[in-house]
Design an enzyme around this catalytic site. Structure first.
Site, short mmCIF file in Angstrom:
data_model
loop_
_atom_site.label_atom_id
_atom_site.label_comp_id
_atom_site.label_asym_id
_atom_site.label_seq_id
_atom_site.Cartn_x
_atom_site.Cartn_y
_atom_site.Cartn_z
N ASP A 149 3.73 -5.05 9.27
CA ASP A 149 2.45 -5.39 9.89
C ASP A 149 2.38 -6.84 10.34
O ASP A 149 1.74 -7.16 11.34
CB ASP A 149 1.29 -5.07 8.95
CG ASP A 149 1.01 -3.58 8.87
OD1 ASP A 149 1.43 -2.86 9.80
OD2 ASP A 149 0.38 -3.14 7.90
N ASP B 137 -5.93 -9.87 -1.60
CA ASP B 137 -5.25 -10.86 -0.77
C ASP B 137 -6.14 -11.40 0.34
O ASP B 137 -6.24 -12.62 0.51
CB ASP B 137 -3.97 -10.25 -0.15
CG ASP B 137 -2.86 -10.11 -1.17
OD1 ASP B 137 -2.97 -10.70 -2.26
OD2 ASP B 137 -1.87 -9.40 -0.88
N ARG C 35 -2.56 -1.41 14.38
CA ARG C 35 -2.34 -2.86 14.34
C ARG C 35 -2.58 -3.55 15.68
O ARG C 35 -3.21 -4.61 15.71
CB ARG C 35 -0.93 -3.15 13.82
CG ARG C 35 -0.64 -2.64 12.41
CD ARG C 35 -1.85 -2.63 11.52
NE ARG C 35 -1.56 -2.28 10.14
CZ ARG C 35 -2.44 -1.76 9.31
NH1 ARG C 35 -3.67 -1.50 9.74
NH2 ARG C 35 -2.12 -1.50 8.07
N SER D 210 -0.01 1.40 -2.96
CA SER D 210 -0.57 0.68 -1.82
C SER D 210 -0.94 1.72 -0.78
O SER D 210 -0.08 2.48 -0.32
CB SER D 210 0.46 -0.30 -1.25
OG SER D 210 -0.03 -0.91 -0.07
#
Length: 402
Positions: free
Chosen positions: A126, A16, A97, A177
């Site tokens: 996120d 991505d 993050r 993931s």
């Protein structure tokens, strides 16, 4: 949204974020894409990722080593707050993050970019953490989120990348993931999406299966200074060495696995698996040391603060007025939280078996039932009379005696 000319893209090297590079340039008219990969101790060699970004059209490919900053500025304050989202998850991924957001904003300022970008989809946590953190740090910068808008399946995303010379993954990708940093790993998707399915042993990397753990217990002593872990078995260590060594020791005994149904910020439940060996033990040890060094009222009041703090971090509000106010309260409470905790590790369990501190509020000659007892037992009668007075009045009124 407005047109952006130079963009700093948070870059992981995955499909991505790699496809984001040509997509931003071709579809959204971005002239220059600078990628930024954050080294947070995930144990990967980031040079190939750096080269991949350049081959995919990035004008510059930055790698920022922020592991120690991650620990000192984000993880350690969370330990001081005993931060556990929904009383179980120690926020190992969520804590990264706001730091990555800060790195993006700093890079944008340094390189004169008018926008930042990330590769989050529209149903995860996120995206909120990045967007809100970036807005708090620089409310005037644009935030571009291609994967939230391009409506491509994974197969379509790979095909789009191939049009611009990005090779498709050479091997069948894992159904899982996975996100990793020095604090731990998060694993989701694939067979784990069925809450009834037991996680297969193959997904774990930092913790051993119970059957493969040592047959003898191991003791570890963790020293704290004002609520921050500073020593391991009496040795003063750097933040990175302390966390790395404790991860290895704790994981060897099968401690640190979490399997939970998590309430995401966007309103859906997801099944999440975490491995956070050192972090879980540190939060437990820190909380125990507080029970020795803080007064009853501070300890009990802080528990509510901790829950709010954990929710703020999980919900992407690291940079917020309430979080700043809670930080001030927590830092004040940590002034006396210094000492050592002894932990026994054995067959998937970490038990606190000892604690000591020069700031201990435990008074042996008041607590003992032996001959050294100095507690004034006679004083208890008057205390109980006053303490119980409202209850007695209430009871008499209820019985019609008052």
């Amino acid at each position: 949204m407005g047109r952006a000319t130079k963009v700093v893209l948070a870059y992981s090297g995955g499909v991505d974020t790699t496809v984001c590079i040509p997509y931003l340039k071709e579809e959204w008219g971005v002239e220059e894409v600078i990628t930024l990969a954050a080294d947070l101790g995930q144990g990967e060699e980031l040079k190939p990722i750096q080269e991949k970004a350049l081959k995919s059209g990035a004008s510059q490919s930055l790698v920022e080593d922020a592991t120690e900053r991650f620990l000192t500025d984000y993880a350690f304050p969370a330990i001081q707050a005993n931060a556990l989202y929904e009383n179980r998850y120690p926020l190992s991924t969520a804590l990264a993050r706001p730091l990555i957001a800060q790195l993006l904003v700093e890079a944008a300022e340094k390189y004169g970019a008018d926008a930042v970008a990330h590769g989050c989809t529209g149903k995860g946590n996120d995206q909120v953490r990045f967007d809100v953190s970036i807005a708090a740090l620089n409310p005037n910068i644009k935030v571009l989120v291609p994967a939230r808008e391009w409506n491509m399946s994974r197969e379509e995303t790979i095909a789009y990348g191939e049009r611009f010379g990005i090779p498709s993954p050479v091997k069948k990708s894992s159904p899982y993931s996975i996100d990793r940093n020095i604090l731990g790993r998060s694993i989701e998707a694939g067979p784990l999406e069925d809450p009834w399915t037991e996680p297969p042993e193959e997904i774990y990397l930092m913790t051993r299966a119970i059957a493969n753990t040592p047959d003898e217990p191991e003791y570890v002593e963790i020293g704290f200074t004002k609520g921050i872990p500073t020593t391991l078995n009496g040795n003063m260590l750097s933040p990175i060495d302390l966390i790395s060594q404790l991860n290895e020791i704790v994981g060897r005994h099968g401690v640190g696995r979490i399997d939970l149904m998590e309430n995401r910020l966007v309103g859906i439940k997801s099944r999440e698996i975490y491995e956070t060996p050192a972090l879980l033990v540190l939060v437990d040890a820190h909380r125990d040391l507080e029970s020795l060094t803080l007064t009853k009222d501070v300890t009990q009041y802080k528990r509510g603060i901790e829950q709010t703090y954990s929710e703020l971090v999980y919900n992407g509000l690291w940079y917020s007025p309430l979080k700043s106010a809670l930080d001030a309260f927590i830092q004040q409470t940590q002034e006396q939280v210094s000492g050592t905790i002894r932990v026994k590790l054995f067959k998937g369990q970490a038990k606190i078996v000892g604690r000591k501190s020069e700031n201990s509020l435990y008074t042996p000659d008041l607590a003992t039932y032996g001959a050294e007892d100095k507690f004034d037992h006679k004083a208890a009668e008057g205390f109980i009379y006053v303490w119980g007075l409202p209850t007695r009045i209430w009871s008499k009124k209820l019985r019609g005696e008052a």
